[in-house]
Write a protein that holds these residues in place. Sequence first.
Motif, PDB file in Angstrom:
ATOM      1  N   GLU A 182       0.853  -1.202   0.164  1.00  0.00           N
ATOM      2  CA  GLU A 182       0.149   0.133   0.007  1.00  0.00           C
ATOM      3  C   GLU A 182       1.129   0.776   0.063  1.00  0.00           C
ATOM      4  O   GLU A 182       0.796   2.436  -0.624  1.00  0.00           O
ATOM      5  CB  GLU A 182      -0.892  -0.685   0.922  1.00  0.00           C
ATOM      6  N   ARG A 183       2.106   1.296   0.734  1.00  0.00           N
ATOM      7  CA  ARG A 183       2.528   2.134   0.454  1.00  0.00           C
ATOM      8  C   ARG A 183       3.566   2.466  -0.523  1.00  0.00           C
ATOM      9  O   ARG A 183       3.651   3.897  -0.809  1.00  0.00           O
ATOM     10  CB  ARG A 183       4.055   2.529   1.764  1.00  0.00           C
ATOM     11  N   ALA A 184       3.803   1.824  -1.144  1.00  0.00           N
ATOM     12  CA  ALA A 184       4.268   1.415  -3.242  1.00  0.00           C
ATOM     13  C   ALA A 184       3.634   1.773  -3.707  1.00  0.00           C
ATOM     14  O   ALA A 184       3.566   2.306  -5.006  1.00  0.00           O
ATOM     15  CB  ALA A 184       4.669   0.473  -3.314  1.00  0.00           C
ATOM     16  N   ARG A 185       2.104   1.795  -3.185  1.00  0.00           N
ATOM     17  CA  ARG A 185       1.455   1.933  -4.512  1.00  0.00           C
ATOM     18  C   ARG A 185       0.825   4.047  -4.553  1.00  0.00           C
ATOM     19  O   ARG A 185       1.082   4.190  -5.266  1.00  0.00           O
ATOM     20  CB  ARG A 185      -0.320   1.180  -4.034  1.00  0.00           C
ATOM     21  N   ARG A 213       1.433   6.215  -6.413  1.00  0.00           N
ATOM     22  CA  ARG A 213       1.091   7.236  -7.518  1.00  0.00           C
ATOM     23  C   ARG A 213       0.780   8.839  -7.913  1.00  0.00           C
ATOM     24  O   ARG A 213       0.741   9.414  -8.316  1.00  0.00           O
ATOM     25  CB  ARG A 213      -0.949   7.143  -6.897  1.00  0.00           C
ATOM     26  N   HIS A 214       1.699   8.976  -6.347  1.00  0.00           N
ATOM     27  CA  HIS A 214       2.173   9.767  -5.981  1.00  0.00           C
ATOM     28  C   HIS A 214       2.648  10.702  -7.664  1.00  0.00           C
ATOM     29  O   HIS A 214       2.993  11.799  -7.876  1.00  0.00           O
ATOM     30  CB  HIS A 214       2.109  10.589  -5.090  1.00  0.00           C
ATOM     31  N   LEU A 215       4.381   9.328  -7.839  1.00  0.00           N
ATOM     32  CA  LEU A 215       5.256  10.065  -8.697  1.00  0.00           C
ATOM     33  C   LEU A 215       3.635  10.215 -10.307  1.00  0.00           C
ATOM     34  O   LEU A 215       4.271  10.866 -10.916  1.00  0.00           O
ATOM     35  CB  LEU A 215       5.979   9.446  -8.334  1.00  0.00           C
ATOM     36  N   ALA A 216       3.002   9.503 -10.203  1.00  0.00           N
ATOM     37  CA  ALA A 216       2.328   9.341 -11.521  1.00  0.00           C
ATOM     38  C   ALA A 216       1.755  11.037 -11.795  1.00  0.00           C
ATOM     39  O   ALA A 216       1.618  10.840 -13.422  1.00  0.00           O
ATOM     40  CB  ALA A 216       1.708   7.859 -11.696  1.00  0.00           C
ATOM     41  N   LYS A 217       1.393  10.814 -10.946  1.00  0.00           N
ATOM     42  CA  LYS A 217       0.466  12.454 -10.362  1.00  0.00           C
ATOM     43  C   LYS A 217       1.870  13.222 -11.348  1.00  0.00           C
ATOM     44  O   LYS A 217       1.439  14.392 -12.169  1.00  0.00           O
ATOM     45  CB  LYS A 217      -0.354  12.296  -9.672  1.00  0.00           C
ATOM     46  N   CYS A 233       4.467  13.284 -12.055  1.00  0.00           N
ATOM     47  CA  CYS A 233       4.240  12.328 -14.401  1.00  0.00           C
ATOM     48  C   CYS A 233       3.793  12.800 -15.405  1.00  0.00           C
ATOM     49  O   CYS A 233       4.260  13.975 -15.675  1.00  0.00           O
ATOM     50  CB  CYS A 233       5.126  10.911 -14.140  1.00  0.00           C
ATOM     51  N   GLY A 234       2.715  12.996 -15.165  1.00  0.00           N
ATOM     52  CA  GLY A 234       1.572  13.949 -15.944  1.00  0.00           C
ATOM     53  C   GLY A 234       1.349  15.112 -15.639  1.00  0.00           C
ATOM     54  O   GLY A 234       0.425  15.157 -16.513  1.00  0.00           O
ATOM     55  N   ALA A 235       1.887  15.632 -14.757  1.00  0.00           N
ATOM     56  CA  ALA A 235       1.314  17.533 -14.286  1.00  0.00           C
ATOM     57  C   ALA A 235       2.014  18.284 -15.237  1.00  0.00           C
ATOM     58  O   ALA A 235       2.044  19.454 -15.523  1.00  0.00           O
ATOM     59  CB  ALA A 235       1.231  17.463 -12.977  1.00  0.00           C
ATOM     60  N   SER A 236       3.154  17.607 -15.603  1.00  0.00           N
ATOM     61  CA  SER A 236       3.854  18.185 -16.546  1.00  0.00           C
ATOM     62  C   SER A 236       5.073  17.894 -17.436  1.00  0.00           C
ATOM     63  O   SER A 236       5.550  16.473 -17.172  1.00  0.00           O
ATOM     64  CB  SER A 236       5.114  19.513 -15.895  1.00  0.00           C
ATOM     65  N   ASP A 237       5.481  18.549 -19.002  1.00  0.00           N
ATOM     66  CA  ASP A 237       6.702  17.830 -19.316  1.00  0.00           C
ATOM     67  C   ASP A 237       7.775  18.678 -19.336  1.00  0.00           C
ATOM     68  O   ASP A 237       8.733  18.099 -20.599  1.00  0.00           O
ATOM     69  CB  ASP A 237       6.194  17.995 -21.153  1.00  0.00           C
ATOM     70  N   VAL A 238       7.954  19.168 -18.233  1.00  0.00           N
ATOM     71  CA  VAL A 238       9.248  20.051 -18.581  1.00  0.00           C
ATOM     72  C   VAL A 238      10.201  19.186 -17.132  1.00  0.00           C
ATOM     73  O   VAL A 238       9.390  18.803 -16.307  1.00  0.00           O
ATOM     74  CB  VAL A 238       8.928  21.348 -17.760  1.00  0.00           C
ATOM     75  N   GLY A 239      11.371  19.936 -17.635  1.00  0.00           N
ATOM     76  CA  GLY A 239      11.976  18.814 -16.481  1.00  0.00           C
ATOM     77  C   GLY A 239      12.143  17.165 -17.043  1.00  0.00           C
ATOM     78  O   GLY A 239      11.433  17.028 -17.495  1.00  0.00           O
ATOM     79  N   ALA A 275      13.625  10.329 -11.690  1.00  0.00           N
ATOM     80  CA  ALA A 275      14.204  10.877 -10.756  1.00  0.00           C
ATOM     81  C   ALA A 275      13.588  10.326  -9.308  1.00  0.00           C
ATOM     82  O   ALA A 275      15.074  10.145  -9.430  1.00  0.00           O
ATOM     83  CB  ALA A 275      13.388  12.169 -10.872  1.00  0.00           C
ATOM     84  N   ALA A 276      13.174   9.771  -9.085  1.00  0.00           N
ATOM     85  CA  ALA A 276      13.193   9.137  -8.251  1.00  0.00           C
ATOM     86  C   ALA A 276      13.803   7.948  -7.831  1.00  0.00           C
ATOM     87  O   ALA A 276      14.619   7.345  -6.775  1.00  0.00           O
ATOM     88  CB  ALA A 276      11.042   9.028  -7.728  1.00  0.00           C
TER      89      ALA A 276
END
Length: 133
Positions: free
Chosen positions: A103-106, A110-114, A116-122, A128-129
């Motif tokens: 559940e922690r890994a999910r 989930r946070h990282l995927a959000k 990642c999808g929020a911007s195409d910059v950088g 990176a994580a």
Amino acid sequence: MTTIGSLARSAGVGVETVRYYQRRGLLDTPERGATSGLGGGIRRYGDDDVRRLRFIRAAQAAGFTLTQIAELLSLDATDDRQRVHALANERLTAIDEEIVRLERARAALRHLAKECGASDVGPCPIIAAFERA
């Protein structure tokens, strides 16, 4: 009576898995039948072998190790329900701990995927994580 191939198929495993269980002492290795040909006779397995192999597979599916399964099999002969109960509780605790870890890994992914999808910059936050880990 059945051959090792049929025994293996009955539990959805390969012949080498059956042989491995035999080497580990989880399954008996029957004597070869009498033969007049080369290579000796064929080993024959009975209904008890099929049940035991299916038991091993079901216990593995529940997450028991082969060492624990060997203990469960030996406990069947002693009717030591307290030890079986203790082994089951140990397994339940391990499953609960694994669920918390997953559940922690999910949540982290989930946070990282959000992000990642929020911007195409950088750099990609997911990559990176993982590089920091």
